[in-house]
Write an enzyme that holds these catalytic residues in place. Structure first.
Site, PDB file in Angstrom:
ATOM      1  N   GLU A  89      78.156 -50.690 -90.199  1.00 37.86           N
ATOM      2  CA  GLU A  89      76.910 -51.260 -89.703  1.00 37.86           C
ATOM      3  C   GLU A  89      75.864 -50.183 -89.437  1.00 37.86           C
ATOM      4  O   GLU A  89      74.683 -50.353 -89.777  1.00 37.86           O
ATOM      5  CB  GLU A  89      77.172 -52.058 -88.416  1.00 37.86           C
ATOM      6  CG  GLU A  89      78.239 -53.142 -88.565  1.00 37.86           C
ATOM      7  CD  GLU A  89      79.641 -52.628 -88.272  1.00 37.86           C
ATOM      8  OE1 GLU A  89      80.535 -53.463 -88.082  1.00 37.86           O
ATOM      9  OE2 GLU A  89      79.846 -51.398 -88.235  1.00 37.86           O
ATOM     10  N   ARG A 119      89.254 -54.059 -94.033  1.00 40.12           N
ATOM     11  CA  ARG A 119      89.941 -52.851 -93.599  1.00 40.12           C
ATOM     12  C   ARG A 119      91.364 -53.244 -93.213  1.00 40.12           C
ATOM     13  O   ARG A 119      91.602 -53.758 -92.122  1.00 40.12           O
ATOM     14  CB  ARG A 119      89.230 -52.193 -92.412  1.00 40.12           C
ATOM     15  CG  ARG A 119      87.798 -51.778 -92.667  1.00 40.12           C
ATOM     16  CD  ARG A 119      87.694 -50.624 -93.655  1.00 40.12           C
ATOM     17  NE  ARG A 119      86.323 -50.132 -93.771  1.00 40.12           N
ATOM     18  CZ  ARG A 119      85.439 -50.597 -94.647  1.00 40.12           C
ATOM     19  NH1 ARG A 119      85.788 -51.576 -95.495  1.00 40.12           N
ATOM     20  NH2 ARG A 119      84.209 -50.091 -94.691  1.00 40.12           N
ATOM     21  N   LYS A 147      80.485 -57.140-105.443  1.00 41.50           N
ATOM     22  CA  LYS A 147      80.311 -55.748-105.887  1.00 41.50           C
ATOM     23  C   LYS A 147      81.535 -55.363-106.712  1.00 41.50           C
ATOM     24  O   LYS A 147      82.627 -55.221-106.169  1.00 41.50           O
ATOM     25  CB  LYS A 147      80.159 -54.837-104.669  1.00 41.50           C
ATOM     26  CG  LYS A 147      78.940 -55.149-103.812  1.00 41.50           C
ATOM     27  CD  LYS A 147      78.958 -54.379-102.500  1.00 41.50           C
ATOM     28  CE  LYS A 147      79.995 -54.927-101.531  1.00 41.50           C
ATOM     29  NZ  LYS A 147      79.964 -54.230-100.209  1.00 41.50           N
ATOM     30  N   ASP A 179      78.125 -49.379 -98.246  1.00 35.65           N
ATOM     31  CA  ASP A 179      77.116 -49.577 -97.208  1.00 35.65           C
ATOM     32  C   ASP A 179      75.726 -49.265 -97.747  1.00 35.65           C
ATOM     33  O   ASP A 179      74.749 -49.945 -97.415  1.00 35.65           O
ATOM     34  CB  ASP A 179      77.415 -48.684 -96.003  1.00 35.65           C
ATOM     35  CG  ASP A 179      78.788 -48.959 -95.412  1.00 35.65           C
ATOM     36  OD1 ASP A 179      79.247 -50.109 -95.476  1.00 35.65           O
ATOM     37  OD2 ASP A 179      79.410 -48.004 -94.904  1.00 35.65           O
TER      38      ASP A 179
END
Length: 334
Positions: free
Chosen positions: A26, A165, A224, A257
């Site tokens: 984040e 994760r 992605k 990210d």
């Protein structure tokens, strides 16, 4: 989180020095958005310790607002340690050790939203970006995300990056809940981002049609597909795909990210899906060519030229050490 990394790639058990920096999906996205000229703020909790101070100062130095960060007087700042690839198995790649159970961040809860500074930021936000990592930290964190995702939009967008994760979902507070919890939360968002590889772990499938069926409500699901492409699947059945750039990779950490920051910046700027996906690829490429979690973008005029090139030129771009080698129009095969 604070991030510790053995210097010069020395195996962790032999390291005499550990490099200290900050990490976190984040905060990486927030810094990426700030670097693109957007007013970005990070909301979270850190310990009243040196690591927490380092995080706040680094975010502020990168132009990210920290008025919504809470200091916990009793719980420590979360930590992760990067374990370099071992010489005995170089193909295994690097890995990480998480120390987040009982951390200040794990104590985020619905009460966090009552913090006046946090409430003001949420009221003004045009986009709120959430992560599946937060969901893995505690039941209170999951409750916080659910409240945000179910709240009236009032003109804003809420985006959710799955950010699987495995190590975080192996704890006693999350065992057996991963697939159902992440799917339920993601399905409440307006835009979902997920890596094709992590989709198999988080949702049990990497098939586009099955993923879209599992997440029917978001306006867009972005998949992605690593070094191949990024795909935007729209709720109305439309599909946009933009091939990834050819990159001389130095370190993959943080690229996802950076992609999120690039893509979301395009959404906030009102660009088309294709242009937003290109921004995501360009930002990811800059990070792939450096050590660390973030790579600097090219100057604004150069970036605009890269993003506006033809499809044939885009396919011929080569990126190394942050440099974009764009072929001249007409010099590449269609």
């Amino acid at each position: 989180m604070a991030m510790l990394t053995p210097v010069n790639g020395v195996p962790l058990h032999r390291a005499d020095e550990l490099h200290c920096s900050i990490g976190g999906a984040e905060s990486n996205v927030a810094m990426g958005l700030a670097a693109m000229g957007l007013d970005a703020h990070w909301v979270g909790r850190v310990g009243h310790d040196g690591f927490g101070t380092r995080i706040i100062e680094d975010l502020r130095d990168h132009g990210v607002g920290v008025s919504g960060v809470e200091l916990d007087p009793g719980l420590p700042t979360g930590l992760y340690v990067k374990v370099p690839a071992q010489e005995t198995d170089p193909d295994a790649g690097s890995s990480v050790l998480y120390y987040r159970q009982g951390s200040a961040a794990s104590a985020m809860a619905p009460a966090t939203l009552a913090n006046p500074a946090v409430a003001e930021l949420i009221a003004k936000a045009g986009l709120i970006h959430l992560s599946g990592i937060t969901a893995a930290l505690s039941a209170d964190c999951r409750a916080l995300l659910e409240i945000l995702l179910k709240a009236p939009r009032n003109g804003r967008l809420i985006t959710f990056d799955v950010n699987w994760r495995a190590a975080l979902w192996a704890g006693p507070n999350t065992a057996g809940q991963d697939k159902s919890v992440l799917r339920q939360l993601a399905n409440l968002a307006d835009i979902v981002l997920v890596g094709k590889d992590e989709a198999g772990h988080a949702f049990g499938t990497t098939d586009e049609g099955e993923l879209r069926a599992l997440l029917p409500d978001p306006a867009v699901v972005v998949i992605k597909n690593e070094a191949i492409s990024a795909i935007a699947l729209h709720r109305d059945g439309r599909r946009d795909e933009v091939p990834a750039l050819s990159v001389e990779v130095v370190e993959p950490v943080g690229a996802g990210d950076s992609f999120a920051a690039g893509f979301l910046s395009g959404v906030l700027f009102g660009l088309s899906q294709k242009a937003s996906l290109r921004r995501g690829h360009a930002a990811a490429a800059c990070t792939l060519t450096v050590h660390g979690d973030r790579g600097p973008l090219p100057p604004a005029d150069e970036l605009a030229s890269i993003l506006d090139c033809s499809d044939a030129q885009w396919a011929g771009i080569r990126v190394s050490a942050g440099h974009f080698d764009v072929p001249a129009e007409g010099s590449v095969a269609p």
